[in-house]
Write a protein that holds these residues in place. Structure first.
Motif, PDB file in Angstrom:
ATOM      1  N   GLN A 184       0.824  -1.205   0.000  1.00  0.00           N
ATOM      2  CA  GLN A 184       0.000   0.000   0.000  1.00  0.00           C
ATOM      3  C   GLN A 184       0.862   1.260   0.000  1.00  0.00           C
ATOM      4  OE1 GLN A 184      -3.640   0.318   1.250  1.00  0.00           O
ATOM      5  NE2 GLN A 184      -3.579   2.264   2.267  1.00  0.00           N
ATOM      6  N   VAL A 185       1.948   1.265   0.802  1.00  0.00           N
ATOM      7  CA  VAL A 185       2.822   2.444   0.810  1.00  0.00           C
ATOM      8  C   VAL A 185       3.468   2.624  -0.558  1.00  0.00           C
ATOM      9  CG1 VAL A 185       4.938   3.399   1.762  1.00  0.00           C
ATOM     10  CG2 VAL A 185       3.244   2.439   3.269  1.00  0.00           C
ATOM     11  N   LEU A 186       3.912   1.504  -1.166  1.00  0.00           N
ATOM     12  CA  LEU A 186       4.604   1.616  -2.457  1.00  0.00           C
ATOM     13  C   LEU A 186       3.665   2.100  -3.551  1.00  0.00           C
ATOM     14  CD1 LEU A 186       6.868  -1.538  -2.655  1.00  0.00           C
ATOM     15  CD2 LEU A 186       7.547   0.817  -2.365  1.00  0.00           C
ATOM     16  N   ILE A 187       2.453   1.511  -3.629  1.00  0.00           N
ATOM     17  CA  ILE A 187       1.576   1.796  -4.758  1.00  0.00           C
ATOM     18  C   ILE A 187       0.651   2.971  -4.458  1.00  0.00           C
ATOM     19  CG2 ILE A 187      -0.236   0.841  -6.198  1.00  0.00           C
ATOM     20  CD1 ILE A 187       1.148  -1.795  -6.042  1.00  0.00           C
ATOM     21  N   TYR A 188      -0.101   2.883  -3.344  1.00  0.00           N
ATOM     22  CA  TYR A 188      -0.999   3.986  -3.020  1.00  0.00           C
ATOM     23  C   TYR A 188      -0.244   5.213  -2.521  1.00  0.00           C
ATOM     24  CZ  TYR A 188      -5.495   1.626  -3.433  1.00  0.00           C
ATOM     25  OH  TYR A 188      -6.607   1.010  -3.904  1.00  0.00           O
ATOM     26  N   GLY A 189       0.845   4.989  -1.779  1.00  0.00           N
ATOM     27  CA  GLY A 189       1.561   6.133  -1.225  1.00  0.00           C
ATOM     28  C   GLY A 189       2.576   6.712  -2.188  1.00  0.00           C
ATOM     29  N   GLY A 190       3.013   5.926  -3.194  1.00  0.00           N
ATOM     30  CA  GLY A 190       4.054   6.407  -4.087  1.00  0.00           C
ATOM     31  C   GLY A 190       3.597   6.586  -5.512  1.00  0.00           C
ATOM     32  N   ALA A 191       3.169   5.487  -6.147  1.00  0.00           N
ATOM     33  CA  ALA A 191       2.924   5.526  -7.582  1.00  0.00           C
ATOM     34  C   ALA A 191       1.659   6.304  -7.928  1.00  0.00           C
ATOM     35  CB  ALA A 191       2.826   4.094  -8.114  1.00  0.00           C
ATOM     36  N   ILE A 192       0.572   6.022  -7.211  1.00  0.00           N
ATOM     37  CA  ILE A 192      -0.701   6.637  -7.582  1.00  0.00           C
ATOM     38  C   ILE A 192      -0.694   8.152  -7.381  1.00  0.00           C
ATOM     39  CG2 ILE A 192      -3.105   6.759  -6.777  1.00  0.00           C
ATOM     40  CD1 ILE A 192      -3.188   3.767  -6.887  1.00  0.00           C
ATOM     41  N   PRO A 193      -0.150   8.690  -6.249  1.00  0.00           N
ATOM     42  CA  PRO A 193      -0.070  10.152  -6.139  1.00  0.00           C
ATOM     43  C   PRO A 193       0.762  10.785  -7.247  1.00  0.00           C
ATOM     44  CG  PRO A 193       0.211   9.181  -4.011  1.00  0.00           C
ATOM     45  CD  PRO A 193       0.199   8.058  -4.976  1.00  0.00           C
ATOM     46  N   VAL A 194       1.853  10.099  -7.665  1.00  0.00           N
ATOM     47  CA  VAL A 194       2.666  10.659  -8.751  1.00  0.00           C
ATOM     48  C   VAL A 194       1.818  10.782 -10.020  1.00  0.00           C
ATOM     49  CG1 VAL A 194       4.597  10.173 -10.273  1.00  0.00           C
ATOM     50  CG2 VAL A 194       4.865   9.916  -7.834  1.00  0.00           C
ATOM     51  N   LEU A 195       1.069   9.712 -10.335  1.00  0.00           N
ATOM     52  CA  LEU A 195       0.191   9.741 -11.517  1.00  0.00           C
ATOM     53  C   LEU A 195      -0.827  10.875 -11.407  1.00  0.00           C
ATOM     54  CD1 LEU A 195      -0.869   6.103 -12.355  1.00  0.00           C
ATOM     55  CD2 LEU A 195       0.232   7.731 -13.839  1.00  0.00           C
ATOM     56  N   ILE A 196      -1.450  10.977 -10.214  1.00  0.00           N
ATOM     57  CA  ILE A 196      -2.517  11.972 -10.045  1.00  0.00           C
ATOM     58  C   ILE A 196      -1.950  13.377 -10.185  1.00  0.00           C
ATOM     59  CG2 ILE A 196      -4.053  12.965  -8.322  1.00  0.00           C
ATOM     60  CD1 ILE A 196      -4.695  10.185  -7.403  1.00  0.00           C
ATOM     61  N   ILE A 197      -0.779  13.599  -9.547  1.00  0.00           N
ATOM     62  CA  ILE A 197      -0.207  14.947  -9.585  1.00  0.00           C
ATOM     63  C   ILE A 197       0.247  15.289 -11.009  1.00  0.00           C
ATOM     64  CG2 ILE A 197       1.736  16.317  -8.752  1.00  0.00           C
ATOM     65  CD1 ILE A 197       1.255  14.976  -6.033  1.00  0.00           C
ATOM     66  N   PHE A 198       0.768  14.279 -11.727  1.00  0.00           N
ATOM     67  CA  PHE A 198       1.082  14.487 -13.146  1.00  0.00           C
ATOM     68  C   PHE A 198      -0.169  14.933 -13.905  1.00  0.00           C
ATOM     69  CE2 PHE A 198       5.249  12.312 -13.562  1.00  0.00           C
ATOM     70  CZ  PHE A 198       5.807  13.225 -14.420  1.00  0.00           C
ATOM     71  N   ALA A 199      -1.273  14.207 -13.683  1.00  0.00           N
ATOM     72  CA  ALA A 199      -2.504  14.538 -14.422  1.00  0.00           C
ATOM     73  C   ALA A 199      -2.982  15.933 -14.062  1.00  0.00           C
ATOM     74  CB  ALA A 199      -3.581  13.515 -14.112  1.00  0.00           C
ATOM     75  N   ILE A 200      -2.893  16.294 -12.770  1.00  0.00           N
ATOM     76  CA  ILE A 200      -3.344  17.628 -12.369  1.00  0.00           C
ATOM     77  C   ILE A 200      -2.492  18.692 -13.048  1.00  0.00           C
ATOM     78  CG2 ILE A 200      -3.490  19.218 -10.429  1.00  0.00           C
ATOM     79  CD1 ILE A 200      -4.198  16.827  -8.690  1.00  0.00           C
ATOM     80  N   MET A 201      -1.164  18.449 -13.095  1.00  0.00           N
ATOM     81  CA  MET A 201      -0.295  19.475 -13.670  1.00  0.00           C
ATOM     82  C   MET A 201      -0.442  19.538 -15.185  1.00  0.00           C
ATOM     83  SD  MET A 201       3.039  19.130 -11.365  1.00  0.00           S
ATOM     84  CE  MET A 201       3.073  19.982  -9.805  1.00  0.00           C
ATOM     85  N   LEU A 202      -0.628  18.377 -15.839  1.00  0.00           N
ATOM     86  CA  LEU A 202      -0.767  18.382 -17.296  1.00  0.00           C
ATOM     87  C   LEU A 202      -2.055  19.061 -17.725  1.00  0.00           C
ATOM     88  CD1 LEU A 202       0.503  14.868 -18.302  1.00  0.00           C
ATOM     89  CD2 LEU A 202       1.527  17.051 -18.867  1.00  0.00           C
ATOM     90  N   THR A 203      -3.071  19.041 -16.871  1.00  0.00           N
ATOM     91  CA  THR A 203      -4.334  19.651 -17.280  1.00  0.00           C
ATOM     92  C   THR A 203      -4.441  21.110 -16.842  1.00  0.00           C
ATOM     93  OG1 THR A 203      -5.350  18.669 -15.342  1.00  0.00           O
ATOM     94  CG2 THR A 203      -5.614  17.501 -17.393  1.00  0.00           C
ATOM     95  N   LYS A 204      -3.392  21.642 -16.226  1.00  0.00           N
ATOM     96  CA  LYS A 204      -3.294  23.074 -15.927  1.00  0.00           C
ATOM     97  C   LYS A 204      -4.519  23.639 -15.195  1.00  0.00           C
ATOM     98  CE  LYS A 204      -2.280  24.409 -20.054  1.00  0.00           C
ATOM     99  NZ  LYS A 204      -2.050  25.233 -21.236  1.00  0.00           N
ATOM    100  N   ASP A 205      -5.172  22.832 -14.390  1.00  0.00           N
ATOM    101  CA  ASP A 205      -6.322  23.348 -13.667  1.00  0.00           C
ATOM    102  C   ASP A 205      -6.038  23.506 -12.180  1.00  0.00           C
ATOM    103  OD1 ASP A 205      -7.973  23.928 -15.619  1.00  0.00           O
ATOM    104  OD2 ASP A 205      -9.390  22.293 -15.322  1.00  0.00           O
TER     105      ASP A 205
END
Lengths: 112, 181
Positions: free
Chosen positions: B66-87
């Motif tokens: 959970q720490v590796l995937i939910y705590g590491g990988a998924i937030p990185v993906l989400i933050i990438f998506a937030i930044m790529l969509t400039k909102d």
């Protein structure tokens, strides 16, 4: 003494907060994050079940490692959640390229 | 239910309530913060707190995953998506269903709590299992990681292989969707 009920109620509250976010938010990424909250609530509930309840097979066919089945199921939930989130975020970015918006209420071309 | 030493101590109870309040408060922040980026950070707190709960449930391997995937990988993906969509500057509006959905959510939470407290659970108890079975169960929980591997490649091997196909399909699907024309 923390019992199964404590974990299940916590998991239920977490699930309902996620449900609220999924159904009310208009930003697509927030909807996906709320979905992840619901997945995480399910993971906690299943691990709690695996710890506190007895396995269904008892007597002759009893195999002690089967008490860990709940943990195995939660591993699969985590896998599926990660796959779903990757696809969901790819869709968000594709829709943003197309519509210049991440507002989920704008995506209604299939509305009857 | 196996009351092994530390779990009966008041400190364990206190830590549980602390983590529970942290997790629920952060999850409310995830859906209520106006800034989507800050919601993503609150989501990390929820997942790390959830990993703490899993450790308290003797599920160390799932907690690490959970720490590796939910705590590491998924937030990185989400933050990438937030930044790529400039909102990031755009706040996090709700649709017109807030009151209805809040009522429904509270109702469902109440229903869950009601059914949890009114169900006769088949608790893991010494009286229900033979002594050597109970010892095997305690051993399984105290050293769970090798047994999880054993189960994954014996009883659950089909699900394991299907999960890898699901991951492959999601990788290919994400690439196809993301590819520029």
């Amino acid at each position: 003494m923390i019992s199964l009920e404590h974990y299940l109620v916590l998991s239920g509250v977490l699930f309902c907060v996620g449900l609220f976010g999924t159904l009310t938010k208009r930003h697509m990424v927030t909807v996906l994050m709320s979905l992840e909250l619901m997945f995480n609530a399910v993971v906690i509930a299943m691990v709690a079940f695996s710890k506190f309840t007895i396995p269904s097979i008892q007597g002759e066919g009893f195999y002690a490692p089967m008490v860990l089945s709940g943990q195995i199921f939660s591993l699969f939930v985590i896998t599926v959640a990660a796959a779903e989130l990757a696809l969901g975020l790819a869709l968000v970015i594709a829709i943003y390229r197309h519509k210049e918006s991440v507002d989920i209420t704008q995506v209604d071309v299939m509305k009857g | 239910m196996s009351a092994i030493g530390v779990e009966a101590s008041p400190i364990f109870t206190a830590v549980f309530y602390l983590v529970a309040v942290l997790v629920v408060a952060s999850s409310v922040l995830v859906v209520q913060l106006r800034n989507v980026f800050k919601s993503a950070l609150a989501l990390v707190v929820v997942f790390i707190g959830g990993a703490g709960l899993l450790v308290m449930l003797n599920a160390e391997f799932v907690a690490v995953v959970q720490v590796l995937i939910y705590g590491g990988a998924i937030p990185v993906l989400i933050i990438f998506a937030i930044m790529l969509t400039k909102d990031v500057e755009i706040n996090n509006p709700s649709n017109g269903l807030v009151v209805t959905v809040a009522l429904v959510s509270v109702f469902i939470a109440t229903a869950i709590a009601f059914s949890v407290f009114n169900t006769e659970w088949d608790f893991l108890e010494y009286s229900k299992l033979a002594v050597d079975n109970m010892e095997a169960v305690n051993l399984a929980f105290s050293d769970s990681t090798p047994l999880i591997g054993l189960l994954l490649f014996n009883q659950y091997v089909l699900a394991f292989e299907v999960a890898s196909v699901v991951l492959l399909a999601s990788i290919v699907g994400a690439l196809v969707i993301m590819r520029e024309e």
